[in-house]
Design an enzyme around this catalytic site. Structure first.
Site, PDB file in Angstrom:
ATOM      1  N   PRO A  30     129.614  41.933 -29.742  1.00  0.00           N
ATOM      2  CA  PRO A  30     128.367  41.900 -30.158  1.00  0.00           C
ATOM      3  C   PRO A  30     127.267  42.530 -29.350  1.00  0.00           C
ATOM      4  CG  PRO A  30     129.138  39.811 -29.274  1.00  0.00           C
ATOM      5  CD  PRO A  30     130.315  40.529 -29.377  1.00  0.00           C
ATOM      6  N   PHE A  31     127.919  43.089 -28.165  1.00  0.00           N
ATOM      7  CA  PHE A  31     126.975  43.709 -27.168  1.00  0.00           C
ATOM      8  C   PHE A  31     127.698  45.094 -27.013  1.00  0.00           C
ATOM      9  CE2 PHE A  31     126.130  39.250 -26.668  1.00  0.00           C
ATOM     10  CZ  PHE A  31     124.547  39.164 -27.037  1.00  0.00           C
ATOM     11  N   GLU A  41     129.465  39.962 -23.942  1.00  0.00           N
ATOM     12  CA  GLU A  41     128.565  39.089 -23.404  1.00  0.00           C
ATOM     13  C   GLU A  41     127.198  39.605 -22.936  1.00  0.00           C
ATOM     14  OE1 GLU A  41     128.504  36.654 -19.042  1.00  0.00           O
ATOM     15  OE2 GLU A  41     130.226  37.984 -19.591  1.00  0.00           O
ATOM     16  N   LYS A  79     132.529  32.198 -19.581  1.00  0.00           N
ATOM     17  CA  LYS A  79     133.669  31.614 -18.765  1.00  0.00           C
ATOM     18  C   LYS A  79     134.572  30.853 -19.466  1.00  0.00           C
ATOM     19  CE  LYS A  79     133.705  33.557 -14.644  1.00  0.00           C
ATOM     20  NZ  LYS A  79     133.638  34.985 -15.361  1.00  0.00           N
TER      21      LYS A  79
END
Length: 431
Positions: free
Chosen positions: A216-217, A234, A250
């Site tokens: 997504p990033f 992230e 995490k």
């Protein structure tokens, strides 16, 4: 003042590839892609910036001050990156480990041309264009054919390690000793995989990595002869108006092709005391970081230890929000939260000092951030993980992976987690 023009398109997947291939004619390229993940806080499906009108490139000394001045003076879109080593600008820290990539500590540029994909709409935002330039560029983009090439265009990449398994065990063991003594509660330990005297096709390699990961990033960055091929899951931090949003990861579990086993892996990750403890410690760190620019009482955690599934792994993600005080600048929000908690540890400064002593290579852009500012001072930055970094001139290729070490960490299990995170990068380079 930018000139804007909008077009409706039919096939989104092909237009993305056409945009990326068209962009390769420029020395400065940043491509950001959500890969169809409908993010709750996202602004665009994809974003392309090319061709610098102005730029800034610097080492860590006064980096945030210089960035603040550049962002305020430009008052426009700017795109670029911060390396992990910009931490030295705000804390009494150093970065003296070996560095095969030799990227600048920080680099941003104001693009002449920005193209934004929203649904089936393509928006062109140009500076100082000549007559019909947008129409010309749009037609040139549509003419591009992008047949898939093989990522192994050059020789098969021979990946080497900076740490053997035994050396990894020794250094993580020392990190655990720091935790047992109470120096830190948790720290992210990273290791580099690399290749020298090697040439790759950056765009072909990025497309192969993105086809595997669908992150997504995701980001493709080209600044002259330096590249980042990023499949990050992230977000580091986003600013919308006065609101700041950070989403640290995490907690990691592998995927299974068997749907029943895969659901069980999600359940085990959700219920893992160790993984939840790692995540919650970083949430507390991020809450503390956000409080430095927040209105009193505005820091809150709307999402704690939620599990999201990606192509390669399941990840545990939390969301922390705050409202910025009026007197704080956008760069203040970066300065007071950088580097991101998920890539450092708690307490943050002590963890970074121990990381520097135990890791053997300079992190550079890995565990730094790629992103952008808008003209009104909003921004969005990812965490540079699951990424291949390439210096074309030096013929040096690098990817790094890490995991959070706590008192309960099993060293061999942490090593296996690193190999799991490295799987996609290794696959596209070695196949």
């Amino acid at each position: 003042m930018r000139i804007t023009q909008t077009f409706t398109i039919d096939i989104i997947k092909s237009i993305k590839s056409q945009l990326l291939h068209w962009a390769q004619q420029f020395d400065e390229v940043v491509w950001l892609d959500s890969n169809g993940h409908h993010q709750k806080y996202g602004n665009y499906d994809a974003l392309l910036a090319v061709e610098a009108f102005t730029s800034i490139k610097t080492d860590f000394v006064n980096a945030f001050k210089k960035l603040n001045e550049y962002q305020q003076e430009t008052n426009d879109w700017i795109f670029g990156y911060l390396t992990y080593d910009v931490k030295n600008a705000t804390e009494n820290l150093i970065s003296q480990n070996s560095d095969g990539l030799a990227f600048a500590d920080m680099s941003f540029f104001q693009p002449k041309k920005i193209i934004i994909l929203k649904g089936n709409t393509l928006e062109f935002h140009y500076l100082r264009m000549v007559d019909d330039e947008i129409d010309w560029d749009f037609n040139e983009i549509l003419k591009i054919t992008t047949e898939k090439q093989k990522a192994s265009k050059a020789k098969r990449v021979k990946i080497r390690v900076k740490l053997t398994h035994d050396q990894y065990r020794e250094r993580v063991g020392k990190m655990k000793q720091h935790i047992i003594r109470g120096d830190i509660y948790e720290a992210n330990f990273c290791q580099e995989f690399f290749a020298e005297e090697t040439i790759i096709d950056p765009l072909v390699t990025y497309e192969a990595l993105n086809d595997i990961s669908h992150a997504p990033f995701a980001a493709f960055m080209k600044l002259e002869d330096q590249y980042a091929l990023c499949a990050s899951p992230e977000r580091y931090i986003l600013k919308k108006g006065k609101q700041l949003i950070s989403q640290p990861i995490k907690g990691t579990a592998k995927r299974s092709s068997d749907s029943i086993k895969d659901a069980l892996l999600v359940k085990e990750l959700k219920e893992s005391e160790k993984e939840r403890a790692e995540n919650i410690m970083i949430v507390d760190l991020v809450r503390n970081d956000l409080s430095k620019t927040a209105e009193k009482g505005s820091v809150h955690v709307p999402e704690l230890c939620e599990v999201y599934s990606f192509s390669q792994v399941h990840q545990m993600i939390s969301t922390i929000k705050s409202t910025m005080r009026a007197e704080c600048t956008p760069v203040d929000a970066l300065r007071t939260t950088f580097p991101m908690g998920s890539m450092t540890g708690a307490p943050k400064v002590s963890a970074m000092q121990i990381i520097e002593n135990l890791e053997v290579t300079k992190r550079g852009l890995y565990s730094g951030s790629i992103g952008y500012f808008t003209p009104n001072g909003d921004f969005d930055f990812n965490v540079v993980i699951r990424s291949i970094l390439y210096n074309e001139q030096k013929k040096y290729i690098s990817y790094s992976v890490g995991s959070a070490i706590t008192a309960k960490s099993d060293i061999d299990a942490e090593y296996e987690e690193c190999l799991l995170k490295a799987k996609a990068m290794r696959h596209v380079l070695e196949k």
